[in-house]
Design a protein around this motif. Structure first.
Motif: not given
Length: 260
Positions: A26-31, A65-71, A216-230
């Motif tokens: 959270v701290v890293i991503r929020l910064s 979005g990318r900082i939060a892990g979204a791809r 904060l829960k999203i910022l604290g999750r590990a890994g990437r989060l794939p999102i498909v815009v269909h």
């Protein structure tokens, strides 16, 4: 934050219980988000001053979005602008996803406008605020939405009116499509599915969960989060006969795509 979230959920901050490693993320991503904001704001105002095309809000949201892990990945064919996108609503990450994919502006609940920083950021991206529960002001809201459609080549509406768990759809509110009945000349109406796959339950903002907690829960999750815009086929024919027809057709199309 979801653009149509209950403002009361935003107005009562809380601190979630997260593991120590999650707080470090959270701290890293929020910064990183704050640093990205400080880089984008001067660029935005410089472009305005020089009367240059302003693409900074799209870049800013995509970066958030990318900082939060979204791809973000896309599927299907986006309709040419001007276009009104009718999307399902799962998370505040919907906004960076659609901004990244299409540079979309949004129709938002006016509860967000009560928060100066959120309002300032939303207005940079051309957000139009409406009072969803003000039935007496429906005519004015329609005018506002039509003005947004006339100003921005791509505008997104979330007819569920709030966020779902991403595994199904809430009933669509046809009143939110009033500005599209009839659609402005030349405007295409296209359903678009935001598909978070197996990660939807983990990031969706539903029930009584507080907005800050979800963020904060999203910022604290590990890994990437794939999102498909269909992008689904645009509405046509009898599906455009009225706002209720558009609502039913869009919900059926999104529901069928989500079931697949």
């Amino acid at each position: 934050m979801p653009v149509s979230a209950d403002p009361a959920a935003i107005a009562q901050p809380t601190v979630p219980r997260l593991p120590a490693l999650s707080w470090a993320r959270v701290v890293i991503r929020l910064s990183a988000m704050v640093g990205w904001l400080l880089m984008c704001v001067p660029t935005y105002y410089a472009a305005r001053l020089l009367r240059l095309p302003i693409h900074v809000p799209r870049m800013f949201l995509a970066g958030i979005g990318r900082i939060a892990g979204a791809r973000i990945a896309t599927k299907g064919s986006p309709a040419p602008a001007p276009v009104a996108l009718i999307a399902n609503h799962v998370s505040w990450l919907d906004i960076p996803a659609l901004a990244r994919a299409r540079g979309a502006a949004f129709i938002a609940h006016d509860g967000l406008s009560a928060h100066p920083v959120l309002r300032w950021l939303c207005e940079m991206n051309g957000t139009t605020f409406i009072a969803r529960h003000d039935r007496a002001g429906v005519a004015g809201q329609v005018d506002q939405m039509r003005a947004a459609l006339a100003t921005h080549p791509v505008v997104t509406l979330f007819p569920e009116g709030t966020t779902s768990d991403g595994r199904g759809l809430l009933p669509f509110k046809s009143s939110l499509l009033s500005a599209l009945d009839p659609a402005p000349a030349g405007t295409t109406i296209q359903p678009v599915l935001l598909n978070y796959g197996p990660g939807s339950a983990e990031v969706a903002w539903v029930g009584t969960e507080h907005g800050v907690h979800n963020f904060l829960k999203i910022l604290g999750r590990a890994g990437r989060l794939p999102i498909v815009v269909h992008y689904l086929p645009p509405l046509e024919g009898s599906s455009l006969a009225s706002r209720k027809a558009m609502t039913a057709a869009a919900q059926a199309a999104l529901g069928a795509a989500l079931a697949r």
